[in-house]
Design an enzyme around this catalytic site. Structure first.
Site, PDB file in Angstrom:
ATOM      1  CE1 TYR A 101      -3.710   2.551   0.930  1.00  0.00           C
ATOM      2  CE2 TYR A 101      -1.844   3.632   1.989  1.00  0.00           C
ATOM      3  CZ  TYR A 101      -3.126   3.679   1.492  1.00  0.00           C
ATOM      4  OH  TYR A 101      -3.833   4.852   1.540  1.00  0.00           O
ATOM      5  CD  GLU A 185      -5.798   4.739  -1.219  1.00  0.00           C
ATOM      6  OE1 GLU A 185      -5.898   4.929   0.002  1.00  0.00           O
ATOM      7  OE2 GLU A 185      -6.770   4.427  -1.942  1.00  0.00           O
TER       8      GLU A 185
END
Ligand code: GDP
Ligand code: MN
Length: 381
Positions: A101, A185
């Site tokens: 992530y 993101e």
């Protein structure tokens, strides 16, 4: 403004971040042809501006073109967290060895940017962050310095990412800066069995203050997912769709905000925020009434106007004109006060529309509108 995954990955590719080849379509038949072009199995992914598509069944693996068509047919039209799926993206699947992530987000409170990264990316990232916050590294990024190779190395070390991710981290920072984003993101950023680092998903939020030079994405569709909001925006109205039953129209953001509160105090829920602004014309009032009445959730409308620059007779004239064009089926409560209120009230009295009533105060108007909305079922034929 949020971008779709396929738009985000386009920006990634332009800045040298690797993404698997993919194409977008709104048709299941076309999905079959795309799968054939891509060759071999494909991942079929719902294009909606919300996360958690994987868990909602909006991401499917298809082994051949016929299965891709089936998957596309199943996913198109799906409702994911209130977002209707209108397009799917078909991508070449990759063999995932590890999921990470990474994100850059504007930290308004600290007046800086924040790099957030974890070696445990993928669909469970929220659970990881809640159960073991130490598995998610949060590193401030000085906006003047940015993410240099050295900064990227610090991020990978803190998060336990392989050093191979440094290049992608530097490039993703370029996406943020060059494309006027306040959020970039990637979940998951993956390492493939072949040792490549690829972005398999992407979320990018652009800074609305930069919209003047982000015309590439500034379509109506991309800005307003709700059709009423899109229509209101096209008419230059400041309108936000809410979920209640009392349609609210007022002049001035502060007055509209307090009207929402007063409606809630009366036990009802506002259906929208609509500010017709200062100096609003009869035309604006008619447009506003049209938008609010078009909301199927609305059972009564509350028009709350304090005439300052906007004279009440202009507002009343707008209401009267709208009544001729929309033929409302819902009761409308009007409270006019301030500049030219007497003339405005007289205009409405003269029109004597059976569904329009007037109230002397804001509280009285809200009570009437709330009662009408909550008993609308009983009143309906
Ligand atoms: P999200 O659930 O909305 O965040 O959608 P993602 O694009 O992140 O997809 C959800 C999950 O599907 C990812 O975490 C991956 O595990 C998996 N996935 C997505 N694309 C691929 C792919 O190309 N190959 C494989 N094997 N898995 C994929
Ligand atoms: Mn994801």
């Amino acid at each position: 403004m949020d971008l779709y995954e396929h738009q985000a990955r386009q920006l990634f590719a332009e800045h040298g971040v690797l993404v698997p080849p993919a194409e977008v379509t709104d048709s299941a038949e076309e999905a079959r042809r795309i799968a054939r072009r891509l060759g071999g199995p494909v991942v079929v992914k719902a294009q909606v501006k919300t996360g958690g598509r994987g868990k909602a069944g909006g991401v499917g693996l298809a082994t051949d073109p016929a299965a891709a068509e089936d998957a596309a047919r199943r996913i198109l039209g799906m409702d994911i967290k209130g977002h209707m799926v209108r397009t799917v993206m078909l991508a070449q699947p990759v063999e995932i060895e590890a999921e990470f992530y990474v994100s850059y987000v504007l930290d308004r409170a600290a007046g800086t940017f924040l790099a957030i990264a974890s070696a445990e990316g993928g669909m469970e990232i929220e659970e990881v962050a809640a159960a073991r916050p130490e598995a998610v590294a949060r590193i401030p990024v000085d906006p003047a310095e940015g993410v240099t190779t050295a900064v990227a190395a610090r991020i990978t070390e803190a998060a336990g990412l392989p050093a191979q991710c440094v290049d992608a981290l530097v490039r993703l920072w370029a996406v943020l800066v060059r494309e006027d984003a306040v959020l970039v993101e990637v979940n998951p950023l993956v390492r493939t069995a072949q040792g490549q680092i690829l972005a398999l998903d992407g979320k990018v939020t652009l800074d609305d203050n930069a919209r003047f030079r982000q015309t590439r994405w500034a379509t109506r569709e991309a800005t307003h997912d709700d059709p009423l909001e899109a229509e209101a925006a096209a008419k230059g109205l400041t309108y936000v769709k809410l979920d209640g039953e009392v349609g609210v129209i007022g002049n001035g953001a502060g007055l509209v905000m307090s009207t929402l509160d007063v409606v809630a105090d009366c036990g009802a829920r506002p259906a929208d925020f609509l500010d017709i602004g200062g100096g609003a014309s009869a035309r604006t009032m008619a447009d506003g009434l049209n938008v609010v009445l078009a909301d199927p959730g609305v059972r009564s409308v509350l028009v709350n106007v304090f005439g300052g620059i906007t004279a009440c007779d202009a507002v009343a004239d707008g209401i009267v004109r709208a009544l001729d064009s929309v033929r409302p089926t819902k009761p409308i409560v009007v409270r006019l006060d301030g500049n030219n209120a007497a003339r405005g009230r007289a205009l409405l009295d003269e029109r004597a529309h059976p569904l329009v009533r007037q109230a002397a105060t804001m509280d009285d108007a809200a009570h009437q509108a709330a009662r009408l909305a909550l008993t609308a079922d009983a009143n309906a034929s």
